[in-house]
Scaffold this motif. Structure first.
Motif, PDB file in Angstrom:
ATOM      1  N   ASP A  48       0.017  11.308   4.041  1.00  0.00           N
ATOM      2  CA  ASP A  48      -1.186  10.771   3.415  1.00  0.00           C
ATOM      3  C   ASP A  48      -1.849   9.779   4.350  1.00  0.00           C
ATOM      4  OD1 ASP A  48      -1.769  11.273   0.383  1.00  0.00           O
ATOM      5  OD2 ASP A  48       0.406  11.457   0.670  1.00  0.00           O
ATOM      6  N   PHE A  49      -3.175   9.788   4.356  1.00  0.00           N
ATOM      7  CA  PHE A  49      -3.870   8.751   5.108  1.00  0.00           C
ATOM      8  C   PHE A  49      -5.136   8.346   4.377  1.00  0.00           C
ATOM      9  CE2 PHE A  49      -6.121   6.463   8.275  1.00  0.00           C
ATOM     10  CZ  PHE A  49      -5.105   5.795   8.937  1.00  0.00           C
ATOM     11  N   GLY A  50      -5.469   7.043   4.515  1.00  0.00           N
ATOM     12  CA  GLY A  50      -6.656   6.533   3.831  1.00  0.00           C
ATOM     13  C   GLY A  50      -6.328   6.192   2.399  1.00  0.00           C
ATOM     14  N   ALA A  51      -7.304   5.760   1.656  1.00  0.00           N
ATOM     15  CA  ALA A  51      -7.110   5.397   0.262  1.00  0.00           C
ATOM     16  C   ALA A  51      -8.426   5.581  -0.462  1.00  0.00           C
ATOM     17  CB  ALA A  51      -6.650   3.946   0.147  1.00  0.00           C
ATOM     18  N   GLU A  52      -8.322   5.913  -1.745  1.00  0.00           N
ATOM     19  CA  GLU A  52      -9.546   6.122  -2.519  1.00  0.00           C
ATOM     20  C   GLU A  52     -10.428   4.891  -2.521  1.00  0.00           C
ATOM     21  OE1 GLU A  52      -9.753   8.023  -6.494  1.00  0.00           O
ATOM     22  OE2 GLU A  52      -7.776   8.767  -5.896  1.00  0.00           O
ATOM     23  N   SER A  53      -9.777   3.723  -2.498  1.00  0.00           N
ATOM     24  CA  SER A  53     -10.561   2.490  -2.538  1.00  0.00           C
ATOM     25  C   SER A  53     -11.408   2.333  -1.281  1.00  0.00           C
ATOM     26  CB  SER A  53      -9.645   1.286  -2.722  1.00  0.00           C
ATOM     27  OG  SER A  53      -8.625   1.318  -1.754  1.00  0.00           O
ATOM     28  N   CYS A  54     -11.022   3.037  -0.192  1.00  0.00           N
ATOM     29  CA  CYS A  54     -11.817   2.991   1.035  1.00  0.00           C
ATOM     30  C   CYS A  54     -12.911   4.052   1.026  1.00  0.00           C
ATOM     31  CB  CYS A  54     -10.963   3.232   2.269  1.00  0.00           C
ATOM     32  SG  CYS A  54      -9.432   2.356   2.275  1.00  0.00           S
ATOM     33  N   GLY A  55     -12.828   4.950   0.076  1.00  0.00           N
ATOM     34  CA  GLY A  55     -13.847   5.995   0.030  1.00  0.00           C
ATOM     35  C   GLY A  55     -13.384   7.302   0.639  1.00  0.00           C
ATOM     36  N   ASP A  56     -12.274   7.279   1.375  1.00  0.00           N
ATOM     37  CA  ASP A  56     -11.750   8.497   1.996  1.00  0.00           C
ATOM     38  C   ASP A  56     -10.240   8.507   1.888  1.00  0.00           C
ATOM     39  OD1 ASP A  56     -14.116   9.622   3.148  1.00  0.00           O
ATOM     40  OD2 ASP A  56     -14.073   8.049   4.655  1.00  0.00           O
ATOM     41  N   ALA A  57      -9.681   9.636   1.498  1.00  0.00           N
ATOM     42  CA  ALA A  57      -8.236   9.796   1.537  1.00  0.00           C
ATOM     43  C   ALA A  57      -7.940  11.258   1.816  1.00  0.00           C
ATOM     44  CB  ALA A  57      -7.607   9.376   0.207  1.00  0.00           C
ATOM     45  N   VAL A  58      -6.911  11.514   2.612  1.00  0.00           N
ATOM     46  CA  VAL A  58      -6.567  12.896   2.935  1.00  0.00           C
ATOM     47  C   VAL A  58      -5.051  13.077   2.869  1.00  0.00           C
ATOM     48  CG1 VAL A  58      -6.494  12.454   5.428  1.00  0.00           C
ATOM     49  CG2 VAL A  58      -6.904  14.788   4.600  1.00  0.00           C
TER      50      VAL A  58
END
Lengths: 320, 404
Positions: A48-58
């Motif tokens: 996993d990388f990124g976070a929903e709170s940042c606007g992007d997650a994959v």
């Protein structure tokens, strides 16, 4: 500036057809289950990388052949905008059939190139380049998990602008060689800072350890100290008035100002008068220093003493 | 089917408005300030339009409703002129605004901040509303002006303008309100409130783009932002945009009529029904209670669905909505209102705004509801986070990469 920048188009107009198609119908969307990986005789990696709170997650799924390190199957899921989804999809595609070591070499720039319709037209607008960086990071994350090492071990150097993948050492060199003084010049020479703009100064979409403004500041300082020479070694009495003011400012900044500010005060330098045997520095106290008893005794002597010592000259400090 | 649900951004020009404007392009094209019949031909239409504009906000005729080019100009004008009149000379040093004002207020006060002006940003609560009580304590004897929007563009939240205007009156501080999202949607009555300045714009209520206004109370005159040929009683120079003013007048008349009659109630009914149905979708959130919202607006979050990708799917279905969130705008930041209300961080990039108008039909809403449902289904299927709780061993890479 100029005709093309006056009326902004929509960012979607600048997506390539490939990006549009992938957003509508991603090819490698989905998961790889533990059972599926077992059937293939492969090791399952879920990164996993990124976070929903940042606007992007994959999330990237790999089925890796433990004998050859070849990625047999590669799938993704993603929370994000069109660019994020299309570049995650492309990234998953590029991974398939490569060894883990080869996959780690795939960058967001490779992903962007693979999504172009024509070789010389970018697949996404500049400010969207940022959304493809995640696709690069998640590969490293997956590889790190597979090899049991840290993600950082794949970074050979410090990257300042992730969108354009420009390293710290490259930037320092280009700034110095071409005597660059503005953010715009850096973007013209290296493309760093031309995309999501997070790396220009603090306050952007991402927090960085070092920003382009820091690099410009560093270089500007370097130039000043070269031009003035090292003040510690230069004879204060031989300086011009401007150099003297700068030297005094510097000593105050480095040794005194912080203590005044901690007590809620400050001072400003108003003037310098040169006499035969000494130099008078006229200052004005600010904030809490105004009316403070020690400002005309202890604090004043401390400032005088520090200036005399650091600049090696006879200096009197006069308050106004 | 094409459905336009972005009426807080701009609206369709009402056909009747367009018809009234038409003669002022190729027939009555005179400059109203000239001395000949071409000029005189424009005067009756302009006079009627101004009367309609005054009537629409119930402005006393002794006060001035100065026509500008847009709400942005009106907001810039009032703040910059107060700076020149009261702050630059040292009389005052302070401006109060809410933290969720439109950029035409926020960027202007940021600019004034750089010139040495102090600015206080009034926070909103978790329902997206200003709490007027907080304002009293923020006003000092150096406060020049309070500028608080009447209704918020993102959430539709209606702020307690009555209370705020009372506080400003008691404290003897000038009060400006950006009523761009209120005029034409709810009752705006300047004879029942203590408002010194009020901004609005025609294209938000089915008038043409390129024309707005600033109401100025008698005795609270402002120095001009635009100097020149002394049009608009010297307040705002520049040749009058005759057709646009005529259009604004007609649009105002129609909007005021809609607010008074049942037409706006019908918009509210349609909005409420739409919202009830949207909330049937699991994990869906609306910010401000609908009782304290403009009748046409919904700001809604679908957990696990990123805002721009939602707009993407809606656009493919022919539906226009909006998002203030991340990827749709140049600056990549999440919706500022979602941040200000302290929404869960995971929802900051999921907000979608639907804004209806009195031209929205039941059929359009029914169609949109279907499209939203299938978009949510598709995008949650792609989503890496929805309906999935990662094992504890998987960290998000957040800590060591500064990807905030």
């Amino acid at each position: 500036m100029g005709i093309d920048s006056l009326i902004g188009g929509t960012i979607w107009d600048e997506y390539s057809q490939i990006v549009t198609d992938l957003m509508n119908n991603p090819r490698n969307l989905g998961e790889i289950t533990e059972e599926k990986a077992k059937e293939m005789g492969a090791t399952l990696i879920v990164a996993d990388f990124g976070a929903e709170s940042c606007g992007d997650a994959v999330r990237l799924y790999w089925a890796v052949d433990p004998e050859t390190d070849i990625i047999l199957e590669s799938k993704f899921k993603s929370f994000g905008c069109g660019t994020a989804i299309a570049s995650s999809d492309t990234m998953a595609e590029l991974c398939r059939g490569k060894t883990v070591d080869e996959a780690v070499k795939i960058t967001n720039i490779d992903v962007e190139l693979a999504m172009r319709d024509t070789p010389d037209v970018p697949a996404v607008p500049a400010q969207k380049m940022h959304c493809s960086v995640m696709a690069y990071d998640v590969i490293k994350k997956a590889a790190a998990q597979y090899k049991g090492v840290s993600m950082e071990s794949f970074e050979e150097e410090v990257i300042v602008c992730e969108c354009a993948r420009i390293s710290l050492s490259t930037l320092q060199e280009v700034i110095r060689l071409n005597d660059l003084t503005t953010i715009e010049q850096i973007a013209d020479y290296t493309k760093a800072g031309a995309f999501c703009k997070s790396c220009i100064r603090p306050g952007g979409h991402e927090e960085k350890e070092i920003y382009l403004v820091d690099l410009l500041g560093e270089y500007a300082k370097e130039k000043v100290s070269k031009a003035v020479g090292n003040n510690d070694n230069q004879d204060f009495d031989q300086m011009t008035v401007v150099q003297k003011i700068k030297a005094v400012e510097r000593v105050i900044d480095e040794n005194i100002r912080q203590m005044l500010i901690m007590d809620g005060g400050d001072l400003e330098i108003l003037d310098i008068k040169e006499h035969e045997l000494c130099t008078d520095i006229y200052i004005r106290y600010l904030g809490a220093c105004v009316g403070c008893e020690s400002s005309s005794t202890g604090t004043l002597y401390a400032i005088e003493g520090t200036l005399n010592q650091k600049l090696g000259s006879m200096i009197r400090v006069v308050t106004v | 089917m094409n459905v336009y649900l972005d009426n807080n951004a701009t609206t369709i020009v009402a056909p009747q408005v367009f018809i009234e404007m038409e003669p002022y392009f190729v027939q009555k094209y005179g400059n109203p300030n000239s001395l000949h019949a071409y000029a005189s031909d424009t005067h009756p239409g302009l006079k009627t339009a101004m009367e309609k504009i005054y009537a629409g906000i119930n402005a006393p005729t002794e006060d001035s409703v100065v026509i500008t080019a847009c709400a942005t100009e009106s907001n810039n004008w009032v703040l910059k002129s107060i700076y020149f009149q009261q702050i630059l000379n040292g009389d005052k040093d302070h401006i109060i605004v809410s933290e969720v004002e439109h950029p035409s207020v926020l960027s202007t006060v940021k600019f004034l901040e750089n010139l040495g002006c102090k600015v206080t940003y009034l926070p909103i609560n978790n329902e997206g509303i200003i709490e007027a009580d907080n304002l009293s304590d923020m006003i000092t004897d150096k406060t020049a002006i309070v500028s608080i929007m009447w209704a918020n563009n993102e959430t539709g939240a209606i702020f307690p303008i009555d209370e705020i205007s009372q506080i400003c009156k008691e404290k003897n501080v000038l009060f400006h309100t950006d009523a761009t999202q209120a005029v034409g949607k709810i009752v705006v009555d300047l004879q029942s409130l203590n408002v010194d300045y009020l901004t609005f714009s025609a294209h938000k209520f089915h008038g043409p783009k390129g024309v707005g206004a600033l109401y100025i109370k008698k005795g609270k005159e402002l120095i001009p932002l635009l100097h020149g040929g002394a049009q608009m009683d010297g307040y705002r120079s520049g040749t009058l945009n005759v057709a646009a003013i005529v259009g604004m007048g007609k649009a105002m008349e129609m909007a005021a009529e809609a607010v008074e009659s049942k037409k706006m109630d019908e918009v509210r009914r349609l909005r409420d029904e739409f919202e009830d149905n949207l909330l049937q979708i699991a994990d869906t959130f609306v910010v401000t209670p609908r009782e304290i919202r403009t009748p046409n607006t919904i700001l809604i979050s679908f957990r696990g669905v990123e805002g721009e990708s939602m707009l993407w799917d809606l656009n493919r279905a022919g539906i226009a909505a909006s998002t203030g969130s991340a990827c749709a705008s140049e600056d990549l930041e999440s919706n500022p209102v979602m941040e200000a209300i302290g929404a869960e961080a995971d929802l900051a990039h999921t907000a979608i705004r639907f804004s209806l108008s009195r031209y929205t039909t039941q059929e359009e809403i029914d169609y949109t509801l279907k499209a939203v449902n299938s978009a949510v289904l598709r995008l949650r299927g792609i989503s890496s986070s929805y309906a999935y709780s990662p094992p504890e061993s998987i960290d998000t890479g957040k800590e060591n990469n500064g990807h905030r």
